[in-house]
Design an enzyme around this catalytic site. Sequence first.
Site, PDB file in Angstrom:
ATOM      1  CE  LYS A 252      -6.064   5.593   4.142  1.00  9.72           C
ATOM      2  NZ  LYS A 252      -4.743   5.027   3.234  1.00  9.72           N
ATOM      3  CE  LYS A 264       1.755   8.759   1.426  1.00 10.25           C
ATOM      4  NZ  LYS A 264       1.725   7.668   1.772  1.00 10.25           N
ATOM      5  CG  ASP A 275      -5.201   8.139   1.796  1.00  9.11           C
ATOM      6  OD1 ASP A 275      -5.188   7.057   1.149  1.00  9.11           O
ATOM      7  OD2 ASP A 275      -4.476   7.735   3.710  1.00  9.11           O
ATOM      8  CG  ASP A 334       2.951   6.718   5.197  1.00  8.23           C
ATOM      9  OD1 ASP A 334       1.633   7.327   4.397  1.00  8.23           O
ATOM     10  OD2 ASP A 334       3.792   6.494   4.091  1.00  8.23           O
ATOM     11  NE  ARG A 338      -1.730  -0.982   7.784  1.00 11.47           N
ATOM     12  CZ  ARG A 338      -0.880  -1.846   6.265  1.00 11.47           C
ATOM     13  NH1 ARG A 338      -0.096  -2.666   6.896  1.00 11.47           N
ATOM     14  NH2 ARG A 338      -0.499  -1.088   5.520  1.00 11.47           N
TER      15      ARG A 338
HETATM   16  N1  BES Z   1      -1.964   5.945   1.306  1.00 14.38           N
HETATM   17  C1  BES Z   1      -1.462   5.127   1.716  1.00 14.38           C
HETATM   18  C2  BES Z   1      -1.770   4.334  -0.022  1.00 14.38           C
HETATM   19  C3  BES Z   1      -1.706   4.567  -1.085  1.00 14.38           C
HETATM   20  C4  BES Z   1      -0.094   5.217  -1.935  1.00 14.38           C
HETATM   21  C5  BES Z   1      -2.523   5.224  -1.947  1.00 14.38           C
HETATM   22  C6  BES Z   1      -0.277   5.317  -3.160  1.00 14.38           C
HETATM   23  C7  BES Z   1      -2.634   5.738  -3.058  1.00 14.38           C
HETATM   24  C8  BES Z   1      -1.296   5.586  -4.207  1.00 14.38           C
HETATM   25  C9  BES Z   1      -1.382   4.165   2.661  1.00 14.38           C
HETATM   26  O1  BES Z   1      -1.698   5.547   4.103  1.00 14.38           O
HETATM   27  C10 BES Z   1      -0.154   4.329   2.862  1.00 14.38           C
HETATM   28  O2  BES Z   1       0.534   4.771   2.533  1.00 14.38           O
HETATM   29  N2  BES Z   1       0.834   3.037   2.591  1.00 14.38           N
HETATM   30  C11 BES Z   1       2.070   2.675   3.085  1.00 14.38           C
HETATM   31  C12 BES Z   1       1.733   1.436   3.780  1.00 14.38           C
HETATM   32  C13 BES Z   1       3.140   0.731   3.995  1.00 14.38           C
HETATM   33  C14 BES Z   1       4.017   2.380   4.904  1.00 14.38           C
HETATM   34  C15 BES Z   1       3.612  -0.451   4.872  1.00 14.38           C
HETATM   35  C16 BES Z   1       2.652   2.304   1.394  1.00 14.38           C
HETATM   36  O3  BES Z   1       1.870   1.620   0.298  1.00 14.38           O
HETATM   37  O4  BES Z   1       3.421   3.176   1.169  1.00 14.38           O
HETATM   38 ZN    ZN Z   2      -3.134   6.303   3.307  1.00 16.77          ZN
HETATM   39 MN    MN Z   3      -0.123   6.573   4.233  1.00 14.66          MN
END
Ligand code: BES
Ligand code: ZN
Ligand code: MN
Length: 488
Positions: A252, A264, A275, A334, A338
């Site tokens: 990714k 966010k 990321d 967000d 995936r």
């Molecule tokens: N890049 C983030 C995940 C992340 C969070 C990595 C904190 C490192 C530290 C990912 O893209 C994301 O935002 N995931 C969301 C998914 C949710 C919207 C289902 C999450 O984990 O809150």
């Molecule tokens: Zn992300």
């Molecule tokens: Mn995200």
Amino acid sequence: TTPVESEVVVVGIAAGADPGDGDGGSDAAPVVVAPGLDGEVTAALATLAHSVGASTKVGSTTRVPAPEGVPGRSVVLVGLGSSDDAVDDETLRRAAGAAARACRGLGAALVLLDAGRAEAVALGAALGSFRPAKVTAKNDDDDKADTVKVFVAEGGEDAVTRAATIAECVGLARDLVNTPPNLLFPGSFADRAAELAAAAGLEVEIMDEADLADGGYGGILAVGGGSSRPPRLVRLTHRGNENRPPVALVGKGVTFDTGGISIKPAAGMEQMTMDMGGAAAVVATVILAARLGLDLTVVATVPMAENMPSSTAYRPGDVLTMYGGTTVEVQNTDAEGRLILADAIVRACEDSPSHLIDTATLTGAQMVALGKKSPGVMGTEEFRDRVAELSRGVGEGGWPMPLPEELRDGLDSQVADLTNVTPHRWGGMLSAGLFLSEFVAEGVEWAHVDVAGPAYNDGGAEGYLPKGGTGVPVRTMLAVLEDIAAAG
Ligand code: BES
Ligand code: ZN
Ligand code: MN
């Protein structure tokens, strides 16, 4: 043999046996582990360590003046734990890494921890010697002088060279993660990856936004669509053994994740520069495979995009047609990782790989489930377990996690083949894994490694881990590739 003369000499100290006076600790002088130094010098070091109360905790360091007979000006005493326990490779790596950090700015260091395990000592020391690059107009010659040059006791020249190569590539992944998001964006990341890969003799293909549109890469285009800096898909191939199927790596590469329209909170958003940690690790690993001359064809497929809110951004409610035709209803912009991974996984599977590893800073849920230092490993069961076990062997801590069938319903959509998030928050890491599983071709052995926590150290440096980008899971992927190359 007498080791080379050096500024600093690193020796290990382990807690001696408890004398049994009931205080539960050891009052005796520590055991000094310094192969290559004679008995008298070792005894003098033990007395010295005892008199300053040097800690034997793994990775603790204490610097003292060198007694007569030590080939250096000062000595760094590094804790190896209890002398009752056998020192395992990870303990050696951590101790050597901590010692290398303690030697920074002192000049050359000679590490005398275990001559028989040169690779563990050299790798820990080299990983611990990493200095993060600074963005500065100033001449950084002074900073360079600060880099410690590490020598390992004796023997194992090949092991030391190998350790240096591994540490350089882990360092590359760390540097990429640490590069700020205004400087590292899809276009610049792709160019840098291509340049480094070409120098290592890899085949390189960069798809730009026009190529992605022609190819129908709906996930990458949607996620990257909100940014003025368009997305890329980078393909890097190390041609090893042509008599067996390739192994695919996918990482990714979200160069900054604002969350997009599902934005966010401001607090902590700056960390979303990391990321692209999965992409950085995959780029570094395929380069490492080439530099080590691995007898296996390895193909990296790396999607790169910046997730921004704007008038051109994708929205909650959009339905995307992914590469390969699967449709996805976006419920949360967000959950972008995936989406770019799905396109890349489908593309990677067109090469008919025997195995596919994807890695990503995919979910905050990874940290809720496993903490900051244990990547969650999902996928086809046998390969998942093999990847997790090899990951723990190299000290990266991968842990097997399930893809529970009952969570799959949460990804059903009224209007498309899938939604990108479930309507509930349970098992967030696993739901993301289930989403990805829909894009992996039948018959491919697959492991998905969620490194949301482990890719980035927001605490202090410890052992061989610096602050910032850690380079996880480069060494896990190398161990897996070497295991496949050896076992088939
Ligand atoms: N890049 C983030 C995940 C992340 C969070 C990595 C904190 C490192 C530290 C990912 O893209 C994301 O935002 N995931 C969301 C998914 C949710 C919207 C289902 C999450 O984990 O809150
Ligand atoms: Zn992300
Ligand atoms: Mn995200």
